[in-house]
Write a protein that holds these residues in place. Sequence first.
Motif, PDB file in Angstrom:
ATOM      1  N   ILE A  29     -10.715  10.686  25.683  1.00  0.00           N
ATOM      2  CA  ILE A  29     -10.798  11.647  24.579  1.00  0.00           C
ATOM      3  C   ILE A  29     -11.413  12.959  25.061  1.00  0.00           C
ATOM      4  N   LEU A  30     -12.538  12.871  25.764  1.00  0.00           N
ATOM      5  CA  LEU A  30     -13.207  14.082  26.250  1.00  0.00           C
ATOM      6  C   LEU A  30     -12.324  14.879  27.200  1.00  0.00           C
ATOM      7  N   ASN A  31     -11.628  14.176  28.098  1.00  0.00           N
ATOM      8  CA  ASN A  31     -10.772  14.868  29.060  1.00  0.00           C
ATOM      9  C   ASN A  31      -9.539  15.479  28.405  1.00  0.00           C
ATOM     10  N   ASP A  32      -8.964  14.794  27.436  1.00  0.00           N
ATOM     11  CA  ASP A  32      -7.818  15.368  26.736  1.00  0.00           C
ATOM     12  C   ASP A  32      -8.236  16.611  25.954  1.00  0.00           C
ATOM     13  N   LEU A  33      -9.384  16.536  25.302  1.00  0.00           N
ATOM     14  CA  LEU A  33      -9.889  17.706  24.582  1.00  0.00           C
ATOM     15  C   LEU A  33     -10.178  18.861  25.548  1.00  0.00           C
ATOM     16  N   SER A  34     -10.753  18.552  26.703  1.00  0.00           N
ATOM     17  CA  SER A  34     -11.023  19.581  27.720  1.00  0.00           C
ATOM     18  C   SER A  34      -9.732  20.217  28.220  1.00  0.00           C
ATOM     19  N   PHE A  35      -8.705  19.393  28.398  1.00  0.00           N
ATOM     20  CA  PHE A  35      -7.401  19.872  28.860  1.00  0.00           C
ATOM     21  C   PHE A  35      -6.840  20.911  27.884  1.00  0.00           C
ATOM     22  N   HIS A  36      -6.837  20.564  26.611  1.00  0.00           N
ATOM     23  CA  HIS A  36      -6.295  21.482  25.604  1.00  0.00           C
ATOM     24  C   HIS A  36      -7.188  22.702  25.417  1.00  0.00           C
ATOM     25  N   ARG A  37      -8.494  22.513  25.508  1.00  0.00           N
ATOM     26  CA  ARG A  37      -9.427  23.641  25.408  1.00  0.00           C
ATOM     27  C   ARG A  37      -9.205  24.628  26.551  1.00  0.00           C
ATOM     28  N   ASN A  45       1.735  21.398  35.301  1.00  0.00           N
ATOM     29  CA  ASN A  45       2.500  21.970  36.411  1.00  0.00           C
ATOM     30  C   ASN A  45       3.212  23.261  36.006  1.00  0.00           C
ATOM     31  N   TYR A  46       3.762  23.300  34.799  1.00  0.00           N
ATOM     32  CA  TYR A  46       4.394  24.535  34.330  1.00  0.00           C
ATOM     33  C   TYR A  46       3.377  25.657  34.200  1.00  0.00           C
ATOM     34  N   ILE A  47       2.184  25.319  33.734  1.00  0.00           N
ATOM     35  CA  ILE A  47       1.144  26.339  33.600  1.00  0.00           C
ATOM     36  C   ILE A  47       0.714  26.836  34.978  1.00  0.00           C
ATOM     37  N   ILE A  48       0.450  25.916  35.883  1.00  0.00           N
ATOM     38  CA  ILE A  48      -0.014  26.284  37.220  1.00  0.00           C
ATOM     39  C   ILE A  48       1.035  27.101  37.975  1.00  0.00           C
ATOM     40  N   LYS A  49       2.296  26.820  37.725  1.00  0.00           N
ATOM     41  CA  LYS A  49       3.387  27.552  38.384  1.00  0.00           C
ATOM     42  C   LYS A  49       3.769  28.828  37.633  1.00  0.00           C
ATOM     43  N   VAL A  79      -6.337  31.826  39.260  1.00  0.00           N
ATOM     44  CA  VAL A  79      -6.382  30.768  40.276  1.00  0.00           C
ATOM     45  C   VAL A  79      -7.534  29.796  40.018  1.00  0.00           C
ATOM     46  N   LYS A  80      -8.714  30.304  39.694  1.00  0.00           N
ATOM     47  CA  LYS A  80      -9.859  29.426  39.444  1.00  0.00           C
ATOM     48  C   LYS A  80      -9.578  28.469  38.288  1.00  0.00           C
ATOM     49  N   ASN A  81      -9.028  28.998  37.217  1.00  0.00           N
ATOM     50  CA  ASN A  81      -8.757  28.166  36.055  1.00  0.00           C
ATOM     51  C   ASN A  81      -7.584  27.216  36.278  1.00  0.00           C
ATOM     52  N   LYS A  82      -6.678  27.574  37.163  1.00  0.00           N
ATOM     53  CA  LYS A  82      -5.617  26.633  37.553  1.00  0.00           C
ATOM     54  C   LYS A  82      -6.248  25.420  38.241  1.00  0.00           C
ATOM     55  N   LYS A  83      -7.207  25.688  39.122  1.00  0.00           N
ATOM     56  CA  LYS A  83      -7.904  24.592  39.805  1.00  0.00           C
ATOM     57  C   LYS A  83      -8.691  23.743  38.808  1.00  0.00           C
ATOM     58  N   ASP A  84      -9.324  24.403  37.856  1.00  0.00           N
ATOM     59  CA  ASP A  84     -10.070  23.677  36.817  1.00  0.00           C
ATOM     60  C   ASP A  84      -9.135  22.785  36.002  1.00  0.00           C
ATOM     61  N   LEU A  85      -7.964  23.309  35.647  1.00  0.00           N
ATOM     62  CA  LEU A  85      -7.004  22.525  34.873  1.00  0.00           C
ATOM     63  C   LEU A  85      -6.523  21.329  35.678  1.00  0.00           C
ATOM     64  N   GLU A  86      -6.308  21.527  36.959  1.00  0.00           N
ATOM     65  CA  GLU A  86      -5.902  20.421  37.845  1.00  0.00           C
ATOM     66  C   GLU A  86      -6.991  19.354  37.898  1.00  0.00           C
ATOM     67  N   LYS A  87      -8.242  19.789  38.001  1.00  0.00           N
ATOM     68  CA  LYS A  87      -9.366  18.844  38.040  1.00  0.00           C
ATOM     69  C   LYS A  87      -9.472  18.066  36.729  1.00  0.00           C
TER      70      LYS A  87
END
Length: 129
Positions: free
Chosen positions: A46-54, A107-111, A20-28
């Motif tokens: 660039i930084l946010n896309d890299l963070s998303f994939h990381r 959304n697929y990941i969070i669900k 749940v915590k990491n789902k919220k982080d991914l949403e942020k």
Amino acid sequence: ETRLMFEPEITYMCAKRINVKNKKDLEKIFCELKDSVIKKDMKKLILNDLSFHRKIILNCGNPILYPLSEFINHILELNFTANQNEQKNYFEGWKKIYLRQHEELKNYIIKNQPVNAKKKMIAIISRNK
């Protein structure tokens, strides 16, 4: 091709195991990515896309795969560098295509829908070659 060898399966595992915590982080992170597209801030995009994939890689639940984060980040950074000459078109691509793709993936990941998440990652990588 290299991304296709790893990221779809990593995404599958992430969607099965993310807490749940990491789902919220991914949403942020996604919200920050969206904001950077709206503001046409290439550095933050660039930084946010890299963070998303990381975040996806670090939540696959397999520590042996974590070092791939740096490798995949390197590939993504090369892609950004190659596209910097087309920044105006690049932001349009993010507005029209990439942002929606990332939102659907998130959304697929969070669900916790691993099969859909894997298929979406394959589509993202295949379309954006």
